[in-house]
Design a protein around this motif. Structure first.
Motif, PDB file in Angstrom:
ATOM      1  N   ARG A 104     -78.525  24.650  18.989  1.00  0.00           N
ATOM      2  CA  ARG A 104     -77.327  24.459  19.801  1.00  0.00           C
ATOM      3  C   ARG A 104     -77.135  22.988  20.153  1.00  0.00           C
ATOM      4  O   ARG A 104     -78.096  22.248  20.315  1.00  0.00           O
ATOM      5  CB  ARG A 104     -77.420  25.287  21.087  1.00  0.00           C
ATOM      6  CG  ARG A 104     -77.372  26.784  20.852  1.00  0.00           C
ATOM      7  CD  ARG A 104     -77.405  27.570  22.153  1.00  0.00           C
ATOM      8  NE  ARG A 104     -78.664  27.388  22.864  1.00  0.00           N
ATOM      9  CZ  ARG A 104     -78.953  27.961  24.030  1.00  0.00           C
ATOM     10  NH1 ARG A 104     -78.063  28.739  24.620  1.00  0.00           N
ATOM     11  NH2 ARG A 104     -80.117  27.757  24.603  1.00  0.00           N
ATOM     12  N   ASN A 106     -75.118  19.887  22.622  1.00  0.00           N
ATOM     13  CA  ASN A 106     -75.116  19.614  24.061  1.00  0.00           C
ATOM     14  C   ASN A 106     -74.193  20.546  24.836  1.00  0.00           C
ATOM     15  O   ASN A 106     -74.315  20.702  26.050  1.00  0.00           O
ATOM     16  CB  ASN A 106     -74.705  18.161  24.327  1.00  0.00           C
ATOM     17  CG  ASN A 106     -75.694  17.164  23.749  1.00  0.00           C
ATOM     18  OD1 ASN A 106     -76.799  17.531  23.349  1.00  0.00           O
ATOM     19  ND2 ASN A 106     -75.305  15.903  23.695  1.00  0.00           N
ATOM     20  N   ASN A 107     -73.258  21.160  24.113  1.00  0.00           N
ATOM     21  CA  ASN A 107     -72.318  22.089  24.740  1.00  0.00           C
ATOM     22  C   ASN A 107     -72.813  23.531  24.641  1.00  0.00           C
ATOM     23  O   ASN A 107     -72.095  24.470  24.982  1.00  0.00           O
ATOM     24  CB  ASN A 107     -70.943  21.966  24.069  1.00  0.00           C
ATOM     25  CG  ASN A 107     -69.820  22.435  24.961  1.00  0.00           C
ATOM     26  OD1 ASN A 107     -69.833  22.201  26.167  1.00  0.00           O
ATOM     27  ND2 ASN A 107     -68.835  23.106  24.379  1.00  0.00           N
ATOM     28  N   LEU A 108     -74.044  23.677  24.145  1.00  0.00           N
ATOM     29  CA  LEU A 108     -74.685  24.982  23.934  1.00  0.00           C
ATOM     30  C   LEU A 108     -73.931  25.843  22.923  1.00  0.00           C
ATOM     31  O   LEU A 108     -73.863  27.069  23.048  1.00  0.00           O
ATOM     32  CB  LEU A 108     -74.857  25.735  25.261  1.00  0.00           C
ATOM     33  CG  LEU A 108     -75.788  25.076  26.285  1.00  0.00           C
ATOM     34  CD1 LEU A 108     -75.986  25.983  27.496  1.00  0.00           C
ATOM     35  CD2 LEU A 108     -77.136  24.723  25.671  1.00  0.00           C
ATOM     36  N   ASP A 109     -73.382  25.179  21.913  1.00  0.00           N
ATOM     37  CA  ASP A 109     -72.766  25.873  20.785  1.00  0.00           C
ATOM     38  C   ASP A 109     -73.606  25.651  19.537  1.00  0.00           C
ATOM     39  O   ASP A 109     -74.239  24.598  19.390  1.00  0.00           O
ATOM     40  CB  ASP A 109     -71.355  25.337  20.517  1.00  0.00           C
ATOM     41  CG  ASP A 109     -70.305  25.969  21.409  1.00  0.00           C
ATOM     42  OD1 ASP A 109     -70.442  27.163  21.740  1.00  0.00           O
ATOM     43  OD2 ASP A 109     -69.345  25.265  21.773  1.00  0.00           O
ATOM     44  N   THR A 137     -77.031  32.597  22.980  1.00  0.00           N
ATOM     45  CA  THR A 137     -75.824  32.628  23.805  1.00  0.00           C
ATOM     46  C   THR A 137     -75.230  31.242  24.050  1.00  0.00           C
ATOM     47  O   THR A 137     -75.906  30.225  23.917  1.00  0.00           O
ATOM     48  CB  THR A 137     -76.120  33.282  25.165  1.00  0.00           C
ATOM     49  OG1 THR A 137     -77.183  32.561  25.815  1.00  0.00           O
ATOM     50  CG2 THR A 137     -76.536  34.730  24.986  1.00  0.00           C
ATOM     51  N   ASN A 138     -73.960  31.229  24.434  1.00  0.00           N
ATOM     52  CA  ASN A 138     -73.254  29.980  24.730  1.00  0.00           C
ATOM     53  C   ASN A 138     -73.449  29.576  26.192  1.00  0.00           C
ATOM     54  O   ASN A 138     -74.247  30.179  26.911  1.00  0.00           O
ATOM     55  CB  ASN A 138     -71.766  30.118  24.385  1.00  0.00           C
ATOM     56  CG  ASN A 138     -71.090  31.251  25.163  1.00  0.00           C
ATOM     57  OD1 ASN A 138     -71.539  31.650  26.239  1.00  0.00           O
ATOM     58  ND2 ASN A 138     -70.002  31.769  24.613  1.00  0.00           N
ATOM     59  N   ARG A 139     -72.709  28.583  26.631  1.00  0.00           N
ATOM     60  CA  ARG A 139     -72.900  28.058  27.989  1.00  0.00           C
ATOM     61  C   ARG A 139     -72.513  29.060  29.075  1.00  0.00           C
ATOM     62  O   ARG A 139     -72.857  28.877  30.248  1.00  0.00           O
ATOM     63  CB  ARG A 139     -72.116  26.757  28.170  1.00  0.00           C
ATOM     64  CG  ARG A 139     -70.611  26.876  28.018  1.00  0.00           C
ATOM     65  CD  ARG A 139     -69.970  25.493  27.964  1.00  0.00           C
ATOM     66  NE  ARG A 139     -68.531  25.515  27.824  1.00  0.00           N
ATOM     67  CZ  ARG A 139     -67.897  25.726  26.679  1.00  0.00           C
ATOM     68  NH1 ARG A 139     -68.592  25.966  25.573  1.00  0.00           N
ATOM     69  NH2 ARG A 139     -66.579  25.710  26.624  1.00  0.00           N
ATOM     70  N   PHE A 140     -71.794  30.106  28.690  1.00  0.00           N
ATOM     71  CA  PHE A 140     -71.429  31.152  29.651  1.00  0.00           C
ATOM     72  C   PHE A 140     -72.384  32.340  29.577  1.00  0.00           C
ATOM     73  O   PHE A 140     -72.179  33.348  30.254  1.00  0.00           O
ATOM     74  CB  PHE A 140     -69.999  31.628  29.396  1.00  0.00           C
ATOM     75  CG  PHE A 140     -68.973  30.536  29.484  1.00  0.00           C
ATOM     76  CD1 PHE A 140     -68.660  29.957  30.709  1.00  0.00           C
ATOM     77  CD2 PHE A 140     -68.338  30.066  28.346  1.00  0.00           C
ATOM     78  CE1 PHE A 140     -67.721  28.940  30.800  1.00  0.00           C
ATOM     79  CE2 PHE A 140     -67.398  29.050  28.422  1.00  0.00           C
ATOM     80  CZ  PHE A 140     -67.090  28.476  29.651  1.00  0.00           C
ATOM     81  N   ASN A 172     -72.456  38.756  29.855  1.00  0.00           N
ATOM     82  CA  ASN A 172     -72.626  37.321  30.085  1.00  0.00           C
ATOM     83  C   ASN A 172     -72.806  37.016  31.573  1.00  0.00           C
ATOM     84  O   ASN A 172     -72.865  37.923  32.404  1.00  0.00           O
ATOM     85  CB  ASN A 172     -71.457  36.525  29.485  1.00  0.00           C
ATOM     86  CG  ASN A 172     -70.122  36.819  30.168  1.00  0.00           C
ATOM     87  OD1 ASN A 172     -70.065  37.389  31.262  1.00  0.00           O
ATOM     88  ND2 ASN A 172     -69.040  36.424  29.523  1.00  0.00           N
ATOM     89  N   ARG A 173     -72.878  35.732  31.907  1.00  0.00           N
ATOM     90  CA  ARG A 173     -73.151  35.355  33.298  1.00  0.00           C
ATOM     91  C   ARG A 173     -71.999  35.698  34.244  1.00  0.00           C
ATOM     92  O   ARG A 173     -72.177  35.738  35.468  1.00  0.00           O
ATOM     93  CB  ARG A 173     -73.479  33.857  33.383  1.00  0.00           C
ATOM     94  CG  ARG A 173     -74.868  33.520  32.866  1.00  0.00           C
ATOM     95  CD  ARG A 173     -75.345  32.191  33.424  1.00  0.00           C
ATOM     96  NE  ARG A 173     -74.522  31.085  32.978  1.00  0.00           N
ATOM     97  CZ  ARG A 173     -74.710  30.426  31.838  1.00  0.00           C
ATOM     98  NH1 ARG A 173     -75.688  30.786  31.018  1.00  0.00           N
ATOM     99  NH2 ARG A 173     -73.936  29.420  31.506  1.00  0.00           N
TER     100      ARG A 173
END
Length: 238
Positions: A104, A106-109, A137-140, A172-173
């Protein structure tokens, strides 16, 4: 006197040995630094070649020892840059050469997460075929399926559900599943209706509520989405 002389000689020799070791250590450090500088140059050249779509340069730089998973200032690997610049042939080349597509930025992608959210079906297919980890998972805190569902990417949702092992009920969060997001963030139109239908057909839990205890059917009623209300009710939604 003889003992004192021998002791002095040992001390002198020991000192020389210490100086010699220090010199060796310093030399090794310089050599290591020189290697690092050269590697950094190779890696930067690889990232640049990828952004420019220069296959020949990519092949040459990899042969010279460039790190295929080196990252730029945004944390993007060459594979991720290929996705951002929509260069499927370059992406496939990097995959063939062993690129790690689960890293991933820095944007968690990563390639699968970004492509699923951006509507890039070809990259989603290529990532799945290359064995992308669908649990990342992504940033969310969401899997690739969730943003694809909320953004109305019907074909990507279908691809993920039929050709990958993505968890259809991942939360998700925000406390939302793909089904909840399709209802909450969708517009109630044809695309989101089709996505809700697909999720139901693939056995999504229609009664999995959000953090406030509101189910997909509850949200559909709040928005007045008649078609979704009908589908969710028929599927046993409460």
């Amino acid at each position: 006197m003889l003992y004192a002389g021998l002791l002095t000689a040992v001390i002198i020799l020991s000192g020389c040995e210490m100086n010699w070791n220090t010199l060796l250590t310093s030399g090794e450090q310089q050599a290591t630094q020189a290697v690092k500088v050269e590697m950094d140059k190779l890696n930067q050249a690889l990232l640049t070649a990828t952004s420019q779509g220069d296959k020949a340069a990519i092949e040459r730089l990899l042969a010279e020892g460039a790190d295929i998973d080196a990252t730029d200032s945004r944390g993007r690997t060459s594979a991720m840059i290929a996705v951002h610049s929509a260069q499927l042939d370059i992406f496939n080349l990097l995959v063939e050469r062993g690129a790690n597509i689960n890293i991933r930025d820095n944007n968690l992608d990563n390639p699968l997460l970004f492509a699923s959210a951006a509507g890039q079906l070809a990259f989603v297919k290529a990532s799945i075929a290359a064995g992308a980890d669908t649990t990342i998972t992504n940033r969310f805190g969401g899997t690739a399926l969730i943003p694809a569902a909320d953004r109305g990417h019907v074909e990507i949702v279908k691809e993920l559900l039929t050709t990958s092992d993505v968890n259809i009920d991942h939360v998700n969060r925000l406390g939302w599943t793909a089904l909840l997001e399709a209802v909450i963030l969708g517009d109630g139109g044809k695309k989101h209706q089709e996505i809700v239908k697909l999720l139901i057909e693939h056995k999504a839990n229609v009664n999995l509520a959000d953090h406030d205890g509101v189910t997909p059917l509850g949200h559909a009623k709040r928005h007045g989405y008649k078609e979704m209300i009908e589908m969710l009710t028929q599927a046993g939604g409460k």
